[in-house]
Design an enzyme around this catalytic site. Structure first.
Site, PDB file in Angstrom:
ATOM      1  CG  ASP A 257     -13.822  18.684 -13.566  1.00  0.00           C
ATOM      2  OD1 ASP A 257     -13.258  20.093 -13.469  1.00  0.00           O
ATOM      3  OD2 ASP A 257     -14.993  18.709 -13.194  1.00  0.00           O
TER       4      ASP A 257
HETATM    5  C1  NOJ Z   1     -13.818  20.801 -11.087  1.00  0.00           C
HETATM    6  C2  NOJ Z   1     -15.124  20.885 -11.211  1.00  0.00           C
HETATM    7  O1  NOJ Z   1     -15.743  19.132 -10.769  1.00  0.00           O
HETATM    8  C3  NOJ Z   1     -15.372  21.999 -12.082  1.00  0.00           C
HETATM    9  O2  NOJ Z   1     -16.811  21.722 -11.687  1.00  0.00           O
HETATM   10  C4  NOJ Z   1     -14.678  23.185 -11.508  1.00  0.00           C
HETATM   11  O3  NOJ Z   1     -15.134  23.968 -12.878  1.00  0.00           O
HETATM   12  C5  NOJ Z   1     -13.286  23.029 -12.414  1.00  0.00           C
HETATM   13  N1  NOJ Z   1     -12.636  21.976 -10.751  1.00  0.00           N
HETATM   14  C6  NOJ Z   1     -12.412  23.517 -11.706  1.00  0.00           C
HETATM   15  O4  NOJ Z   1     -12.471  24.774 -10.603  1.00  0.00           O
END
Ligand code: NOJ
Length: 716
Positions: A257
């Site tokens: 993430d």
């Molecule tokens: C953080 C989020 O937790 C995740 O769900 C997302 O896909 C990513 N950012 C990318 O935007």
């Protein structure tokens, strides 16, 4: 030698680490870092993957740099959060779950994929599969609700929908199931907080949708930001390498993430970036999203001997293989080459309306308040969410601009062309200013119906949007109470449309309103869908995929709790209860009214006993004794009464739907395999134990509404 191997043989370390790096292009930001211009790094091969870049021109311009100007010409993998549509938005995921229709779940993902691929994209960071039982957690809005079986069905449908029949097709997106695992259990519902749960709960509940996503062929998986029982998921070798890859056989790409690898330092398990990078790589994370930990940390980790070049090559191999599976080497410009037709967009818009209509849950309909009588001539439409296009989008809006999403006002005007609609916001969504209430009240006098549009702002759910107070924000309660007070004693019904990304704690509202529709955030066709239900052009059929608490102190609250040794007994003080609130929720899982009246009868099983290889057909008759056609959802639960490990009071094993005209009868059949009655024994290995199991069938997880039959499990 294969293309992938020959590339690996020719790559420099920088180029390899580039393939393991994903950087944002700055069109959307969800974390602490925003990347600047990455063109030079793409040309040099130091960045091999991008996120947050949309539009065929933008995507192709960057792709051209990679393919035509970098030394090895490796195409970029470009991903985006296509969560519930891209430009045309479907209801938020929690809302869409309320349809309980795997076909619709799949079709909406297919349509979102087509739209996003036409925008040049090749990957989505979806589906989000976090089972969520604590509505304080704002990300409940993004997922499948509280039940693992529902999560598994969503996983299968979404992976199929996003990826299509063949990832190589120009309209297919690689799906990335997230956030592995148990992110929904953050302490006290506070986003990013640690998770501390039992191995049993992890495997019985939270792992289930991910196992289904892997079995359905998900191309990628994203570990959650959080720590699980002391080990951050981004560095969790046991669950990434050993379980996901080893036990579940996942062969795809693991993407961290946003900035999560660098955050291993703050988690307190890595002293510096090289150590963080080494921990993540060793655990099995292939792509570093936004931390630049692989680019800048792995060279030092290599020197320290914390990783080997073979570890790096293995991750590169997976990334290149995914690019190959997506057809990016053959034609990196296929996605985004052909604009979609106007007819395709029109059909998608129609689908968005159908799904929105199906996702709305009717929580109350006193004296058949809805649908509105055709004689309605004057309607008051009051509340901060009655005419706000951008709010209808809910959490994650892809590439959809704020405007162009049908509001309730617009939908009602279209549906009731002969009626006068008096509209006033009354109050803002979250403000202490209540000076507009009097105008709202003025509108509510001498009308045939009052429609109150209340709830949360879209940004009150989703990432970093936990709430401890689960009622209506700002002065909305004051507005609603004033309207109820004025309408009391009159014949004017008050209909509440409740917008939210979670179940709200609003017993007072439900008590006073004549009708309540939980609309969640319905997406681009919000107002039309709501108008369809209010006017009776469609019959409500959504069923809540989460339990609605009656007090915030009840959370976490969910139907599949295990029995207590001291179940509640009103005459015995020393039983499981609160002193100040009932144990029962405001609305159980699966609850949702419709315009019919369904009676369940004659529950029957095709067999009295089952061996492990057998299956049973469960049938139940339904009669719609109401005056209108309607759709009913039938839930199949089981309860294993005596087992070596205490089993939940209800376990969901299936669901089905039936539409019946007024006075019509029908039969619903559900099939249950004995293998689905296995559970994790004392050592967490699956066991099948002989004995009696209750089969319970009915309209929701309220035990008093379920028909019960028993079946015997027998050893073969
Ligand atoms: C953080 C989020 O937790 C995740 O769900 C997302 O896909 C990513 N950012 C990318 O935007």
């Amino acid at each position: 030698m294969s293309r992938v191997e020959s590339l690996i043989a020719r790559m420099t370390l920088t180029e390899k680490l580039g393939q393991l790096t994903m950087t944002a292009c700055g069109m959307a930001v969800t974390g602490p870092t925003i990347a600047g211009d990455s063109t030079a790094a793409v040309k040099s091969g130091a960045i091999g993957n991008l996120l947050n870049l949309v539009g065929p021109n933008n995507v192709h311009a960057m792709q051209r740099l990679a393919v035509k100007e970098s030394r090895l010409g490796i195409p970029l993998l470009i991903g985006y959060d296509v969560i519930h549509g891209h430009r045309i938005l479907f209801p938020i995921p929690l809302a869409e779950t309320a349809c309980f229709d795997p076909t619709l779940w799949e079709v909406s993902a297919r349509e979102a994929a087509k739209e996003a691929a036409a925008d040049g994209l090749a990957m989505t960071f979806a589906p989000m599969l976090d089972v969520a039982r604590d509505p304080r957690w704002g990300r409940s809005a993004e997922g499948p609700g509280e039940d693992p079986l529902v999560g598994a069905r969503i996983a299968e449908a979404k992976v199929r929908g996003f990826q299509g029949a063949d990832l190589r097709q120009a309209d297919a997106l690689a799906a990335c199931a997230k956030h592995y695992c148990a992110y929904g259990c953050v302490t006290a519902g506070r986003d990013y907080a640690p998770v501390d749960i039992s191995e049993r709960t992890l495997h019985e509940v939270h792992m289930v949708p991910f196992a289904a996503a892997v079995a359905a062929g998900a191309a990628a998986i994203m570990p959650s930001f959080t720590d699980l029982n002391g080990i951050p998921m981004t560095a969790n070798q046991a669950l990434l390498h050993d379980w996901l890859r080893g036990r579940l056989g996942f062969e795809g790409v693991i993407i961290s993430d946003y900035n999560a690898i660098a955050e291993l330092i703050r988690h307190g398990i890595a002293g510096d970036l090289p150590e963080a990078a080494a921990l993540a790589l060793k655990a099995g994370v292939d792509i570093d999203m936004m931390a630049d930990a692989y680019r800048y940390g792995l060279p030092a980790a290599l020197e320290r001997g914390a990783v080997t070049i073979a570890d790096i090559d293995q991750a590169v191999r997976r990334v290149l293989t995914l690019k190959e599976r997506l057809g990016l080497f053959e034609d990196p410009f296929a996605r985004g080459r052909t604009p979609e037709s106007a007819a395709a967009l029109r059909d998608r818009r129609h689908l968005a309306r159908v799904i929105a209509t199906r996702s709305i849950v009717m929580l109350k309909n006193q004296d058949d308040t809805l649908p509105l009588k055709s004689t309605v001539r004057r309607v008051a439409l009051v509340g901060p969410l009655s005419d706000d296009s951008s709010e209808m989008r809910g959490v994650w809006w892809g590439a959809a601009p704020p405007e162009g999403h049908v509001t309730v006002l617009a939908g009602l005007r279209e549906a009731l062309p002969g009626a006068q609609i008096l509209h006033a916001p009354g109050v803002a969504i979250d403000s202490a200013d209540f000076s507009g209430i009097s105008q709202g009240l003025d509108h509510c006098s001498a009308v045939d119906a009052i429609i109150l549009c209340l709830g949360e702002a879209a940004i009150m759910s989703g990432e970093a949007s936990s709430r401890s107070y689960l009622g209506l924000p700002g002065s909305q309660r004051r507005l609603a109470e004033a309207v109820f007070e004025q309408a009391r004693g009159s014949a004017t019904p008050v209909i509440v449309i409740l917008f939210s990304g979670r179940p709200l704690v609003v017993p007072w509202l439900v008590e006073q309103a004549d009708a309540v529709l939980a609309a969640w955030f319905p997406g681009s066709e919000a107002g039309n869908a709501i108008a369809d239900l209010i006017t009776g052009r469609a019959s409500p059929s959504g069923r809540t995929p989460v339990t609605w608490p009656r007090a915030a102190g009840q959370v976490p609250i969910f139907f599949s709790e295990r029995p207590s040794g001291r179940p509640f007994n009103a005459t015995d003080r020393f039983t499981s209860k609160y002193l100040d609130v009932a144990n029962e929720p405001l609305f159980p899982f699966g609850f949702g009214l419709n315009f019919g009246r369904f009676e369940f009868s004659n529950l029957r099983l095709s067999a009295a006993s089952l061996g492990i290889d057998d299956a049973v057909t469960v049938q139940v008759d339904l009669l719609n004794s109401g005056a209108r056609e309607a759709q009913e959802t039938v839930f199949l639960f089981t309860h294993d009464k005596v087992a070596s490990v205490s089993r939940p009071k209800l376990e969901l094993k299936g669901f089905a739907q039936i539409t019946l005209g007024p006075g019509n009868k029908g039969t619903v059949s559900l099939s249950l395999r004995a293998s689905e009655l296995r559970f994790l024994g004392m050592d967490l290995a699956a066991v099948f134990e002989p004995g009696e199991v209750d089969i319970l069938v009915g309209p929701c997880a309220d035990r008093t509404q379920l028909l019960v039959a028993s079946i015997h499990l027998v050893a073969n």
